[in-house]
Design an enzyme around this catalytic site. Structure first.
Site: not given
Ligand code: PLP
Length: 410
Positions: A127, A199, A224-225, A369
């Site tokens: 990401f 991550d 939030y997912k 997706r």
């Molecule tokens: C793998 C991954 N890392 C980081 C993030 C986003 O980071 P943040 O919560 O700081 O916007 C996402 C957002 O979809 C993501 O999919």
């Protein structure tokens, strides 16, 4: 040939051990929600919890809430509530700030634990925020970021591992939904003397992570997912207990001080995971998250994973019948909880799907997706979504000019 009929889907729903959890979420009528991998649906426990936080805790108790309603300990308390979902003992998880902030903080701390080593290995397909932040840390620290595909990490570590300080990967490829070999990459990194930073935004709440069992060092993820913590819900950071004493984060804010209310001019870190605290947390979001994750106490990650794989198996079978290209690996061990479908007209097709109540999203250049949260997506949802997709493609409904308009957020 897998059975993709509505009758079979209804039979699967009838014997689904998680089916009862769907009512713990508020889903609008007429919507098949397959975007819980971006923003989880609203948990039924959240509105009441937020009402209490706003009207009683903030409105009546006011500043006293920091003690009376234990606002002060929310980052560690909510972190402890998240720990079982991560497969972690509770005192290793801290809730707060955004994923991006936590990635930055953890990367600096990890580099500080490996002085003399200057290389960070990360995924060319991660990401974007991960790569952007690691590049910035490299500019500040003199480290070098090398983008190495996950399948080549073990080889690079075997050849040049003595230089590598941190191996930082996404657990799932956010575009294709491919699940990375977390245990294998972790072992290879540790064998080379490097630390891992995972991550898990796209797996936490959907795929077991088993942070303690796999001896992970740092884990960062959003809530939030699949955790359904709500828009802007704070992220979390896991730091293995064995690293707490040497954990020296970049952002040494006053909430992470040993005695925040002594208001000392110099920084002294708190003990344990509390030193990962930075500043005043977003309490409305954090307490909404606390209510949202209560549902996880009623099941476990193995049951969630089993249903998620069954849902994605069924959707892949439906998509195969439509003759579309599935970009997600078919092997269970290499699949997260989403199915990515490749199509040159991904954008108008998704716009047409959303117009018909089937909500997913797209990622450039050509990925549709579909995310499957086993807590509230049913097998009937799966075949219904595929039927609508098939109908749109058969009728060319997505060619309507109104579906050519691009919104800011896709
Ligand atoms: C793998 C991954 N890392 C980081 C993030 C986003 O980071 P943040 O919560 O700081 O916007 C996402 C957002 O979809 C993501 O999919």
């Amino acid at each position: 040939m897998p059975d993709t009929s509505r009758e079979h889907a209804a039979a699967l729903d009838a014997r689904d051990p998680l089916a009862g959890l769907r009512k713990r979420f508020r889903l609008p009528e007429g919507v098949v929600y397959l975007d819980g991998n971006s923003l989880g649906a609203l948990p039924d426990d959240v509105p009441g919890a937020l009402d209490d936080v706003v009207h009683r805790q903030w409105g009546v108790d006011l500043i006293r809430s920091w003690n009376a309603n234990d606002w002060w300990n929310a980052p560690t308390r909510v972190g402890a509530a998240l720990a079982p979902v991560l497969g972690a003992a509770p005192d290793q998880v801290l809730c707060g700030d955004s994923t991006s902030v936590q990635l930055f903080n953890a990367m600096v701390a990890a580099l500080r634990m490996r002085p003399g080593r200057t290389v960070v290995l990360t995924d060319p397909d991660s990401f974007p925020t991960d790569g952007y932040l690691f590049d910035s840390v490299a500019r500040m620290s003199g480290a070098t970021v090398r983008r190495v595909p996950p399948g080549e990490v073990a080889g690079v570590l075997a050849a040049e591992g003595a230089q590598v300080a941190v191996v930082a990967y996404n657990h799932v490829d956010y575009r294709t939904g491919e699940l990375r070999d977390l245990p294998g990459i972790t072992r290879a990194a540790h064998d080379a003397g490097a630390l891992v930073l995972w991550d898990v935004c796209h797996t936490v709440g959907a795929v077991p992570i088993d942070a303690d069992a796999h001896d992970l060092d740092f884990v960062v993820g959003c809530t939030y997912k699949y955790l359904s913590g709500g828009p802007g819900a704070p992220a979390f950071l896991y730091v293995a207990r064995r690293l707490h004493d040497v954990f020296d984060p970049a952002l040494t804010g006053w909430h992470g001080h040993a005695e925040p209310f002594a208001m000392e001019p110099g920084y002294r870190p708190a003990d344990g995971i509390s030193r990962a605290r930075i500043g005043t947390p977003p309490l409305l979001n954090m307490l909404a998250l606390e209510a949202a994750v209560r549902v996880f106490a009623e099941t476990d990650t193995a049951a969630i994973r089993a249903k998620s794989l069954a849902l994605t198996d069924l959707f892949i079978a439906c998509v195969d019948e439509l003759g579309l290209e599935v970009a997600t690996p078919r092997e269970h061990a290499r699949r997260g909880s989403q199915v990515a479908v490749r199509h040159d007209e991904a954008h108008p097709i998704m716009a047409a799907l959303i117009d018909r109540g089937v909500i997913g999203d797209i990622r450039p250049p050509d990925i549709l997706r579909f995310g499957f949260n086993a807590l509230y997506v049913s097998y009937t949802d799966v075949v219904e979504a595929a039927a609508v997709l098939g109908d749109i493609l058969a009728t060319g409904a997505h060619r309507d000019p109104r579906f050519a308009v691009r919104a800011t957020v896709t």
